[in-house]
Design an enzyme around this catalytic site. Structure first.
Site, PDB file in Angstrom:
ATOM      1  N   ASP A 159       0.861  -1.174   0.000  1.00  0.00           N
ATOM      2  CA  ASP A 159       0.000   0.000   0.000  1.00  0.00           C
ATOM      3  C   ASP A 159       0.899   1.227   0.000  1.00  0.00           C
ATOM      4  O   ASP A 159       1.646   1.459   0.946  1.00  0.00           O
ATOM      5  CB  ASP A 159      -0.922   0.013   1.223  1.00  0.00           C
ATOM      6  CG  ASP A 159      -2.049   1.023   1.084  1.00  0.00           C
ATOM      7  OD1 ASP A 159      -1.749   2.202   0.770  1.00  0.00           O
ATOM      8  OD2 ASP A 159      -3.218   0.652   1.285  1.00  0.00           O
ATOM      9  N   ALA A 197     -12.104  -4.059  -7.698  1.00  0.00           N
ATOM     10  CA  ALA A 197     -11.949  -2.647  -7.311  1.00  0.00           C
ATOM     11  C   ALA A 197     -12.558  -1.729  -8.369  1.00  0.00           C
ATOM     12  O   ALA A 197     -13.745  -1.406  -8.322  1.00  0.00           O
ATOM     13  CB  ALA A 197     -10.479  -2.341  -7.075  1.00  0.00           C
ATOM     14  N   ARG A 198     -11.750  -1.334  -9.343  1.00  0.00           N
ATOM     15  CA  ARG A 198     -12.208  -0.459 -10.415  1.00  0.00           C
ATOM     16  C   ARG A 198     -11.656  -0.957 -11.747  1.00  0.00           C
ATOM     17  O   ARG A 198     -10.453  -1.198 -11.889  1.00  0.00           O
ATOM     18  CB  ARG A 198     -11.761   0.994 -10.177  1.00  0.00           C
ATOM     19  CG  ARG A 198     -12.579   1.722  -9.111  1.00  0.00           C
ATOM     20  CD  ARG A 198     -14.015   1.933  -9.571  1.00  0.00           C
ATOM     21  NE  ARG A 198     -14.844   2.655  -8.622  1.00  0.00           N
ATOM     22  CZ  ARG A 198     -15.650   2.094  -7.744  1.00  0.00           C
ATOM     23  NH1 ARG A 198     -15.717   0.785  -7.642  1.00  0.00           N
ATOM     24  NH2 ARG A 198     -16.398   2.840  -6.947  1.00  0.00           N
ATOM     25  N   ASP A 223     -14.772  -8.496 -11.671  1.00  0.00           N
ATOM     26  CA  ASP A 223     -16.086  -8.009 -11.247  1.00  0.00           C
ATOM     27  C   ASP A 223     -16.346  -6.617 -11.802  1.00  0.00           C
ATOM     28  O   ASP A 223     -17.462  -6.131 -11.757  1.00  0.00           O
ATOM     29  CB  ASP A 223     -16.171  -7.983  -9.711  1.00  0.00           C
ATOM     30  CG  ASP A 223     -17.541  -7.541  -9.215  1.00  0.00           C
ATOM     31  OD1 ASP A 223     -18.544  -8.164  -9.628  1.00  0.00           O
ATOM     32  OD2 ASP A 223     -17.610  -6.571  -8.431  1.00  0.00           O
ATOM     33  N   GLU A 283     -18.324  -0.229 -18.219  1.00  0.00           N
ATOM     34  CA  GLU A 283     -19.397  -1.127 -17.800  1.00  0.00           C
ATOM     35  C   GLU A 283     -20.725  -0.813 -18.488  1.00  0.00           C
ATOM     36  O   GLU A 283     -21.754  -1.372 -18.122  1.00  0.00           O
ATOM     37  CB  GLU A 283     -19.526  -1.083 -16.271  1.00  0.00           C
ATOM     38  CG  GLU A 283     -18.261  -1.616 -15.599  1.00  0.00           C
ATOM     39  CD  GLU A 283     -18.266  -1.541 -14.086  1.00  0.00           C
ATOM     40  OE1 GLU A 283     -19.268  -1.059 -13.507  1.00  0.00           O
ATOM     41  OE2 GLU A 283     -17.267  -1.959 -13.474  1.00  0.00           O
ATOM     42  N   HIS A 311     -20.166  -6.216 -11.496  1.00  0.00           N
ATOM     43  CA  HIS A 311     -19.882  -5.242 -10.421  1.00  0.00           C
ATOM     44  C   HIS A 311     -20.814  -5.490  -9.229  1.00  0.00           C
ATOM     45  O   HIS A 311     -21.465  -4.571  -8.723  1.00  0.00           O
ATOM     46  CB  HIS A 311     -20.035  -3.811 -10.944  1.00  0.00           C
ATOM     47  CG  HIS A 311     -19.259  -2.805 -10.136  1.00  0.00           C
ATOM     48  ND1 HIS A 311     -18.732  -1.651 -10.685  1.00  0.00           N
ATOM     49  CD2 HIS A 311     -18.919  -2.767  -8.823  1.00  0.00           C
ATOM     50  CE1 HIS A 311     -18.122  -0.956  -9.746  1.00  0.00           C
ATOM     51  NE2 HIS A 311     -18.217  -1.616  -8.602  1.00  0.00           N
TER      52      HIS A 311
END
Length: 309
Positions: free
Chosen positions: A169, A227-228, A252, A257, A284
């Protein structure tokens, strides 16, 4: 306060807010133009991600005291303007972190064990054991990019699988534990058999995973993205899968999208991606369970109460 809810929410939030004396209008079908007409005397907004909270809209809300985001992503919100105005921002990452973690685990296990492919084959009368031989998660190194609410929850779910968990991170230090090894990005790229993405969408993360970045991993790996989608393009995914850099992917989220708004290139690249048996999609919904739908309400209301009651 006068609170306007502009997206679909579990209806329990209405009673919770009314119990605290707030005047609540629930308008999940409201359009942006209708929001602009109403927002001048609104003191609180509860949103998901349908309508961008940009400056032209926020400037029409002189009384606004807070925005409550029913989810984790903050990429459609003008954070600088909120800070300048002193408008509080609440979000509910703790409400759906367990759902996201379980979904990521489920997708990874389905990918490792060819569950989608084998299910479809058996339904057609095909009994191919060798063609559906799977991989075990035990003994693998799982790398986490991002160690916020979602990353922590995913790491917790991994503890029973006998894996090594490496986490990177950029904005946190000293978070390592007996179960999670804090590492640099270079070490993660060297060791990971699986990479799970848990970062927000920012100018820095958008398009971060280029083909060159993926080539920097020391060995082929599986990718999980709850996440994105904008952090990696369809084209990059296809190239990485073609070249054996990626062994497979659980997606996902997508670069785009809205299927009807695909560019010609996106349409072509997604079609290629959709034909791959080592890619698993979901729409998503990682954080969208029956349980998280209600938990998000409790998380948001708790924050509102702490600030304003």
């Amino acid at each position: 306060m006068k609170i306007l809810i502009i997206d679909e929410m579990h209806l329990s939030i209405l009673e919770m807010l009314k119990e605290d004396g707030h005047e609540v209008e629930y308008a999940p079908e409201i359009t942006r133009d209708e929001i602009l007409e109403k927002i001048h005397d609104v003191e609180g907004l509860i949103i998901r991600s349908k309508t961008p909270m940009d400056r032209p809209l926020l400037e029409k809300a002189p009384k606004l005291k807070f925005i409550g985001r029913a989810g984790a992503g903050l990429d459609k919100i003008d954070l600088e303007y909120l800070e300048a105005r002193g408008i509080r921002l609440f979000h509910a990452a703790k409400g759906n972190r367990d759902a996201v973690a379980e979904h990521a685990i489920g997708g990874l296990l389905a990918l490792f064990n060819h569950l989608v492919k084998s299910d479809q084959e058996v339904r057609k009368g095909i009994w191919d054991r060798e063609g559906n031989r799977g991989h075990e998660l035990k003994g693998k190194t799982v790398g986490l990019m991002g160690f916020g609410n979602m990353g922590k929850s995913f790491a917790k779910r991994l503890q029973g699988f006998g894996v090594r968990v490496h986490a990177f991170d950029k904005y946190k230090k000293g978070f390592g534990t007996d179960q999670v090894e804090e590492v640099t990005w270079d070490v993660l790229k060297k060791e990971a058999d699986v990479l799970s993405i848990h970062v927000p969408l920012t100018p820095e993360t958008k398009g971060f995973f280029t083909l060159d970045e993926l080539k920097g991993f020391s060995k082929p790996f599986w990718l999980v993205n709850t996440a994105r989608g904008e952090v990696i393009t369809f084209s990059t995914l296809n190239q990485a899968l073609d070249q054996g850099i990626l062994k497979g992917a659980v997606l996902d989220v997508l670069e785009n999208e809205k299927f009807k708004k695909f560019s010609p290139e996106q349409k072509e690249e997604f079609s290629r991606l959709a034909q791959r048996e080592n890619v698993i999609f979901s729409p998503h919904v990682a954080g969208w369970t029956f349980e998280s739908y209600e938990k998000i309400n409790r998380v948001l209301v708790k924050q509102i109460r702490k600030e304003f009651n």
